[in-house]
Design a protein around this motif. Structure first.
Motif, mmCIF file in Angstrom:
data_model
loop_
_atom_site.group_PDB
_atom_site.id
_atom_site.type_symbol
_atom_site.label_atom_id
_atom_site.label_comp_id
_atom_site.label_asym_id
_atom_site.label_seq_id
_atom_site.Cartn_x
_atom_site.Cartn_y
_atom_site.Cartn_z
ATOM 1 N N UNK A 151 0.815 -1.214 0.000
ATOM 2 C CA UNK A 151 0.000 0.000 0.000
ATOM 3 C C UNK A 151 0.853 1.271 0.000
ATOM 4 N N UNK A 152 2.061 1.188 0.554
ATOM 5 C CA UNK A 152 2.964 2.335 0.468
ATOM 6 C C UNK A 152 3.312 2.614 -0.993
ATOM 7 N N UNK A 153 3.635 1.573 -1.738
ATOM 8 C CA UNK A 153 3.990 1.735 -3.153
ATOM 9 C C UNK A 153 2.778 2.063 -4.015
ATOM 10 N N UNK A 154 1.645 1.489 -3.669
ATOM 11 C CA UNK A 154 0.414 1.707 -4.437
ATOM 12 C C UNK A 154 -0.047 3.153 -4.339
ATOM 13 N N UNK A 155 0.122 3.755 -3.151
ATOM 14 C CA UNK A 155 -0.167 5.172 -2.926
ATOM 15 C C UNK A 155 -1.612 5.541 -3.286
ATOM 16 N N UNK A 156 -2.559 4.724 -2.818
ATOM 17 C CA UNK A 156 -3.963 5.000 -3.115
ATOM 18 C C UNK A 156 -4.772 5.181 -1.830
ATOM 19 N N UNK A 157 -4.090 5.244 -0.704
ATOM 20 C CA UNK A 157 -4.814 5.281 0.570
ATOM 21 C C UNK A 157 -5.297 6.688 0.906
ATOM 22 N N UNK A 158 -6.558 6.957 0.594
ATOM 23 C CA UNK A 158 -7.166 8.216 1.004
ATOM 24 C C UNK A 158 -7.332 8.224 2.520
ATOM 25 N N UNK A 159 -7.563 7.044 3.093
ATOM 26 C CA UNK A 159 -7.628 6.902 4.541
ATOM 27 C C UNK A 159 -6.249 6.539 5.098
ATOM 28 N N UNK A 160 -6.013 6.877 6.338
ATOM 29 C CA UNK A 160 -4.766 6.479 6.996
ATOM 30 C C UNK A 160 -4.841 4.999 7.362
ATOM 31 N N UNK A 161 -3.695 4.331 7.305
ATOM 32 C CA UNK A 161 -3.624 2.916 7.650
ATOM 33 C C UNK A 161 -2.700 2.739 8.850
ATOM 34 N N UNK A 162 -3.186 2.001 9.844
ATOM 35 C CA UNK A 162 -2.354 1.612 10.978
ATOM 36 C C UNK A 162 -1.986 0.149 10.798
ATOM 37 N N UNK A 163 -0.703 -0.126 10.641
ATOM 38 C CA UNK A 163 -0.215 -1.499 10.543
ATOM 39 C C UNK A 163 0.243 -1.898 11.943
#
Length: 330
Positions: A151-163
């Motif tokens: 998802x870092x490379x995809x760069x499509x996260x409009x929402x924040x992600x907590x891993x």
């Protein structure tokens, strides 16, 4: 008719391109490295509060740093530290959390999680006393690390992600319960928990199952996103085991978050569950990798802000049980 045919071909092509792109970013070789490292004898079974889990935490932190994640709530590092007395032992514990900040909806969060602890060193079986926890849950942590990179490379996260790599799950969901006290549950849109994805389920190849399927439309969203990919998500077939409340998703689900656990393991016939034999060699890395890809595709619409799953509702009985459990732990 030709117009319909052309439309169908276009849709199929888009699906193929999507799956190919996912395949290019989530590599079996990398997944295997994560799995074999976390489930190695050097980690001594990753029991919470031991030197072995410290090594696992350092590995996860290193991977979060490589990916380029930031820390949670402005912390100095990736650790969320807390203390807990368990069976008379005072333990210094820590979840490991990396953040990928969103864009237009950065104050809305999706949690992608797995627990990184296991049972440690125990009774020897056939000369093996290290309970490596490869399937339970190095496989899930490998997924979290792979999805962080993806998802870092995809760069499509409009929402924040907590891993999040939760600690002390095996001691009673301790890490995820603590995490739940530190967040605003209303801001968490979805919880994607991953546990035991290293074996082919009873449904057959290219399938997984989801706990608590009927409690929100989370699963239906994933099913919709997976249409045409050849991968199928099923509802949890092991209802009698009450698995929805036995993994880390429960800590957020009890707060109303549509938090569910993905798994592939045939729980009722898994002879390696909580045994010294839960080693990497017993797992199919291909199954793990394909499941990670399916989770990536299936949850993308939650990540990019297109879909918002319905909230989880608990029954009065479940709420009372939660209150009693909380009071007992205090």
């Amino acid at each position: 008719m030709n117009k319909l045919k052309n439309t169908a071909m276009a849709v199929a092509t888009l699906l193929l391109v999507s799956c190919t792109a996912t395949s290019q970013k989530i590599k079996e070789k990398t997944v295997k490295k994560h799995l074999y490292t976390l489930a190695s004898d050097d980690m001594e079974g990753r029991r919470a509060g031991t030197p072995g889990i410290e090594k696992a935490a350092q590995y996860i932190e290193g991977e979060f740093e490589k990916v380029g994640l930031t820390t949670f709530n402005g912390a100095d590092d990736f650790r969320q530290r807390f203390k807990k007395t368990i069976k008379g032992n005072d333990l210094d514990l820590f979840n490991v959390i990396g953040v990928l900040e969103g864009k237009s909806k950065k104050d809305e969060y999706v949690v992608i999680s797995a627990h990184y602890d296991h049972l440690g060193i125990g009774k020897a079986v056939d000369g093996d006393s290290i309970y490596n926890g490869a399937n339970d849950d190095a496989s899930g942590v490998a997924a979290v690390l792979a999805l962080a990179d993806y998802f870092k490379k995809k760069d499509i996260n409009e929402r924040s992600i907590l891993f999040v790599a939760f600690t002390a799950e095996e001691m009673g969901l301790v890490g995820s319960n603590y995490f739940g006290t530190t967040v605003d549950a209303d801001k968490i849109v979805a919880g994607i928990n991953i546990e035991m994805i290293g074996k082919t389920p009873s449904f057959g190849p290219n399938t997984a199952w989801l706990t608590g399927f009927e409690r929100s439309d989370f699963g239906k969203i994933v099913q919709k996103n997976l249409e045409g990919t050849g991968y199928v998500l099923h509802p949890d077939p092991y209802v009698k085991f009450n698995l929805f409340f036995r993994s880390d998703n429960a800590s957020l689900a009890r707060l109303g978050v549509p938090a569910h656990t993905f798994s592939t393991s045939p729980i009722d016939t898994d002879k390696d569950y909580h045994q010294a034999s839960d080693n990497p060699e017993t797992l199919d890395v291909g199954v793990i990798t394909e499941t990670i890809k399916a989770i990536a595709v299936g949850t993308t619409s939650m990540i990019d802000g297109t879909d918002t799953p319905t909230r989880v509702q608990l029954t009065d009985e479940e709420m009372n049980r939660r209150k009693k459990k909380k009071k007992k732990s205090e």
